[in-house]
Design an enzyme around this catalytic site. Structure first.
Site, mmCIF file in Angstrom:
data_model
loop_
_atom_site.group_PDB
_atom_site.id
_atom_site.type_symbol
_atom_site.label_atom_id
_atom_site.label_comp_id
_atom_site.label_asym_id
_atom_site.label_seq_id
_atom_site.Cartn_x
_atom_site.Cartn_y
_atom_site.Cartn_z
ATOM 1 N N GLU A 347 -16.785 76.909 80.040
ATOM 2 C CA GLU A 347 -15.680 77.317 79.138
ATOM 3 C C GLU A 347 -15.196 78.721 79.465
ATOM 4 O O GLU A 347 -14.956 79.524 78.567
ATOM 5 C CB GLU A 347 -16.145 77.265 77.680
ATOM 6 C CG GLU A 347 -16.841 75.969 77.308
ATOM 7 C CD GLU A 347 -17.185 75.861 75.832
ATOM 8 O OE1 GLU A 347 -17.615 76.872 75.248
ATOM 9 O OE2 GLU A 347 -17.004 74.777 75.262
ATOM 10 N N CYS A 444 -16.336 73.742 66.676
ATOM 11 C CA CYS A 444 -15.702 75.049 66.460
ATOM 12 C C CYS A 444 -14.188 74.953 66.391
ATOM 13 O O CYS A 444 -13.557 75.600 65.550
ATOM 14 C CB CYS A 444 -16.114 76.017 67.564
ATOM 15 S SG CYS A 444 -15.949 75.338 69.225
#
Lengths: 684, 684
Positions: A347, A444
């Site tokens: 990420e 998230c």
């Protein structure tokens, strides 16, 4: 250097009154927040704080409540990612999910009181209160799953990250309702953390593996006035990346091999050119970091905290560090859509100009982070370079994260999609699947998006003592006080579907002040009319300043040059070289198979011909579509060849582009932001 | 249907006399074969057959000979890939490495007797003899590491694959030297396998997880005349992919969960659209497979065996199946350079037209496999569609696998390189690193390349009773007999650096026969001169047939139209859409940073202007370079922008392209086969 500090109007002091964002907020409130709460129930997140406290064993939470049965077991499949077995117990980031949901719900409550919603929050707060330890410590995972192990793995276990989100939630809930209980709980926790971490002997000399608490501590300081929270935030930022490495020392202190555990072990020592700790921006002290390395969300949150600290302390070296990182991100490592993080897997940022499209990660959370970071830079220096990117992220990579219906989400936001490409991702890595999902085991993004959407009012206006700034063009009303005089600002606009905004400024009595309206980068000729007459406005750092005496009601109309246009990427972005994309106002467009048929790589835009724009009220919730001329490469005359001497035949076609944020709301199919071009050189 | 069976002239009956391939072969013999032997020593491969037999324990091989010390330990680092620990014991594919090396060395021995080399082979053969079990079984891994477990995991453990390579090696060594010992050892093993596998009751009804033995059995049949080897090959092919699945039944029979072990478990049930067994081409019977799925090398080897069986049996349904797979590969799933396998990780085919360049896998072994498969298709049907691709693979993706110096190798052959892109691959996956390596833990490619290079003479000419075919243009001499008359064919050429080849045909006495010379696809106007006069040659399936009485010495000169040209990919290959590549004769070219500076994505070829070609004797061992005109996008005027309205400035430049096979022989840097274009539409 002059650090011109301004502040955004608080979200609850700005009412969104209609238009583009009102619609998104309504969906957020009506669909997204309830859907997310429901997922928190189904997956055990609510249960994780509710049931764990066992009344007969006073402050000894029960273990093993989460067995594979009933409502929890039912949803274990949803919790599987990357082939991992679902863990039927609170995960170490679940507190942050609840916190972000409370934060989002709080923003909603301020505008629309809702007893049912408030009760849902209060119940969670009550459970948090019961979970809180005598000394203020509050973390579900370390209270239940690994009691006694608190602060032993600050590196990877998100303890301080969760604390940060709890702080943000508590601030929001207090500001929305005036109720103090949650804030007091969280201040006790913040005090506990402050007693635990710091420069003083006997404290842990460390910092979190995932930034978040730093910006949250500044927020908590601003709400409570407690300076020790600000100091702790500063400590965490200043301590970060110092040698010897806290991460290594922590690992050794708790019997872990730093070479084997954490990113060093997982990713290999040389995985990141700047070393494994670059993934966590801990390879160098923040003031020495010249490029944005590692996990994108972490960088954005760190940038937020750094800017917040500059705002509070005037620290020039920190401001310079902010600017260096900001420039590296926005000039070399950001997608056209305002998102960041090119590499899946970790990420993270990739190297300069490496921005793949089909495999773009561009995590929704990272775009939320970019919006927040941009806003914080803007508070220090009102310069449209920050606001332009804040707007770019908001209108493109942030809201692409949620479906128009509000119930499905992207984690990764690709800039091109070929359905076959990630056909296996739903099994191997659902976050990369190019179709929005109801939920993710790591959830998230849906939560982060919900809180940003609900607080977007807080990004429209900022002010200093003598200036009032209009950054975003959103139907809204707010009030400011200048020279002890109340001034109401009412904004009306059809933006982004129209090229103007109308500001009604109503001063209680005559008052001299500056109103500065952003002149967006896409507009190369912006007009300002005051009470119907073209006005002289001085352009400074991308803002049109109207410095004058305001008396009674004044109408300002700002008119942008807003035509759909072809844009190009820096030629070192090799994925986009020879391609073009379409921008209309703040919106980036894309081609979808639904409008243009399959094989979008056969479409070559004729950039010598003009683009046209048309509002389609019934399409994708009402959007402007952009149409252009193109040549389509024929595929019929290839007769089984795969390669041949150049000489393709083309057919003329008209393509139709839709806003990027609205893609994947119809039948699945191909999508591309970057389009091939007939001619690379711009025609004279 | 007419299955026109021809046979290639055996490699040892064709002498390569000079030119392009002679040079490659000399390097192969002088550098590559000794370097590979040395690596086999250093890594324990030679030791694995030498030491394991413990003389005092008669046919009870010692275990644990390979400890982490001495010469073995020294090289464990070389054996690490993907972070796996090196295993200091014979790996289950090591027999195949030795076998391929013996095969390569045998081809060399035929042309250049070398007692030292022959001794090295004989020693290994002696060791194999000692390792062989009473019943003929011969596999180092199952004799030493897992005794008693033979044929329990045919699915993944490469037992039959190793056997196949041993058969090929034994045939080559026998044909090269006339020595029978190795062949006899291997025939005993083949007999053992034949007693073990087959349709009859009591035999294992199965087939290998990795194809290879099928084509080897046909070869063994051709050398020995033993029909049972042919039948066994046919059995393996016919059995493949039948339901219920042998792979599942085998797993269950030996206490393994088919859902957890092998590709099903490793890759996830839906990893491949056609199911996990598609990785092994075992998802359907071979005659029902319509697309080339899964591991690329396996598909190519399977194609070889299928074609070989067609050649021997005339099986029309099998031929149709061959053609279907061949067409899918060459029309939709093959790189411009003749290689296959777009996906790393599982080294497999991707979906139609999905051919990424920077992450191209294009395994060297798969290109060797394509060459072999093409040759076998050609034996059945002399059609230049097969020979063109055989030549394309040979001149491009096969020989790119080894450095010009002969001592380093590519496993994956990318079609574009940006050094930052795989900077971590040397740690995480050396096979993907875009710089040739001395060795790989899985060392199939260097060995495979060596044996193909050494046997390239066997791919030049084929014949039927009444026809003699010239497929490749390589300096060489061979002889054929037609109508009981010896005919010598001597070919002289500077190809691929020159556009003609000269054939001297010398008939012992007058004889009527056909000589057919391939008219390569790149030549749109090929001339044939016989004894200096333009000759009428009838063009059939891409071959120019000279049907006539040959008497004494006849000179045939074949002259191709051979100009450097711009080629394009099918527009559905979205990575190459709007781009062009350069071909000159059989060679695909590329741009390297060494010639054109960095940021190759800023180069836009002006395809309206002619390419020029020039022989550079001192460059890269002597190559023709191709030069063309281009525009280079300026990067100076971007002033910190990453995106902007279209309007790039360009500078004119001349680019220089070098043959793809020769890339990465100078300083590291960028490379690209596909180049951006100024204009997509070909200028009228």
């Amino acid at each position: 250097m002059h650090l011109n500090r301004t502040s955004f109007m608080l979200w609850k002091d700005v009412q969104i009154t209609g238009g583009f964002w009102k619609k998104r907020q309504e969906t957020n409130e009506r669909v997204t927040l309830p859907a997310e709460y429901e997922q928190c129930v189904k997956t055990g997140r609510i249960e994780s704080v509710k049931c764990l406290y066992h009344p007969e064993e006073d402050r000894h939470p029960r273990k093993g409540v989460f067995t594979i049965d009933g409502v929890l077991a039912e949803n274990l499949a949803d919790e599987k990612e990357n082939g991992e077995k679902a863990v039927p117990r609170p995960h170490h980031y679940w507190d942050s999910d609840l916190a972000k949901w409370i934060e989002a719900a709080s923003y909603s409550l301020a505008a629309h009181p809702d007893q049912g919603l408030e009760k849902q929050i209060d119940e969670i707060v009550d459970d948090f209160e019961k979970l809180q330890m005598e000394d203020g410590y509050l973390n579900t995972y370390y209270t239940v799953v690994e009691p006694g192990q608190r602060w032993t793995n600050v590196y990877t276990m998100h303890e301080l990250y969760c604390a940060g989100h709890l702080m943000e939630a508590a601030c929001a809930y207090y500001q929305a309702t005036g109720k103090k209980k949650f804030l007091e709980i969280i201040c006790r926790y913040a005090d506990c953390i402050d007693r635990t971490f710091g420069i003083e002997d006997g404290k842990i000399h460390g910092y979190p593996g995932h930034q978040e608490i730093e910006l949250a501590l500044v927020k908590l300081y601003r709400v409570t006035g407690e300076k020790r929270y600000l100091n702790l935030a500063r400590y965490f930022i200043d301590e970060r990346g110092k040698q010897p490495s806290f991460f290594e020392e922590e690992a050794l202190a708790h019997g872990r091999d730093p070479e084997e555990e954490g990113p060093k072990g997982i990713l290999g020592k040389s995985f990141l050119p700047a070393g494994p700790y670059a993934l966590f921006q801990a390879h160098l002290p923040v003031r020495e970091q010249k490029t944005a390395e590692g996990h994108a969300v972490r960088v954005a949150y760190m940038g937020c905290a750094m800017a917040d600290l500059v705002a509070e302390t005037g620290d020039e070296s920190l401001w310079n560090a902010c600017v260096v990182l900001w420039k590296n991100v926005t000039q070399k490592r950001m997608y056209l859509t305002g998102g960041i993080g090119a590499k899946d897997g970790s990420e993270r940022f990739s190297f300069d100009y490496h921005l793949p499209n089909e495999s773009a990660y561009q995590e929704t959370c990272a775009s939320v982070g970019m919006t927040m970071w941009a806003a914080r830079m803007l508070q220090i220096k009102p310069d449209s370079v920050y606001a332009d990117i804040m707007e770019r992220a908001l209108y493109n990579s942030v809201i692409s994260g949620v479906s128009l219906a509000g119930d499905t989400f992207f984690y990764a936001n690709h800039l091109a999609a070929k359905p076959e490409m990630f056909s296996d991702a739903i099994i191997t890595n659902p976050r990369m699947f190019p179709r929005r999902q109801k939920w993710f085991a790591v959830s998230c993004c849906p939560m982060n998006l919900a809180r940003l959407l609900e607080s977007v009012g807080g990004y429209i206006y900022s002010e200093s003592e003598t200036e009032f700034f209009v950054h975003l063009f959103i139907d809204s009303v707010t009030e400011t006080v200048k020279e002890n005089t109340r001034i109401q600002i009412c904004q009306e606009t059809q933006y982004p579907w129209d090229n103007k905004t109308r500001l009604i400024v109503t001063a209680q009595k005559p008052v001299y002040t500056s109103i500065a309206v952003r002149d967006p980068a896409f507009s190369r000729n912006t007009k300002v009319l005051v009470d119907g007459k073209e006005a002289e406005a001085s352009l400074e750092n991308g803002y049109l300043y109207l410095r004058r005496m305001w008396e009674g009601r004044t109408e300002i109309i700002v008119e942008f040059e807003m035509e759909p246009m072809y844009v190009e990427a820096h030629p070192c972005v090799r994925m986009d070289a020879g391609k073009t994309a379409i921008q209309y106002g703040p919106l980036i467009y894309c081609l979808e198979e639904a409008d243009n048929g399959p094989n979008l790589s056969t479409v070559f835009a004729d950039t010598a011909q003009k683009l046209t724009v048309k509002y389609e009220p019934d399409l994708l919730g009402g959007v402007c579509v952009v149409e252009g001329k193109a040549l389509r490469a024929c595929t019929e005359d290839w007769e089984g060849m795969l390669y041949r001497p150049i000489g393709s035949r083309f057919e003329e076609m008209t393509f139709r582009a839709v806003p990027y944020y609205a893609w994947s709301n119809r039948e699945p199919g191909e999508m591309t932001v970057w389009i091939n071009r007939v001619h690379t050189r711009t025609e004279e």
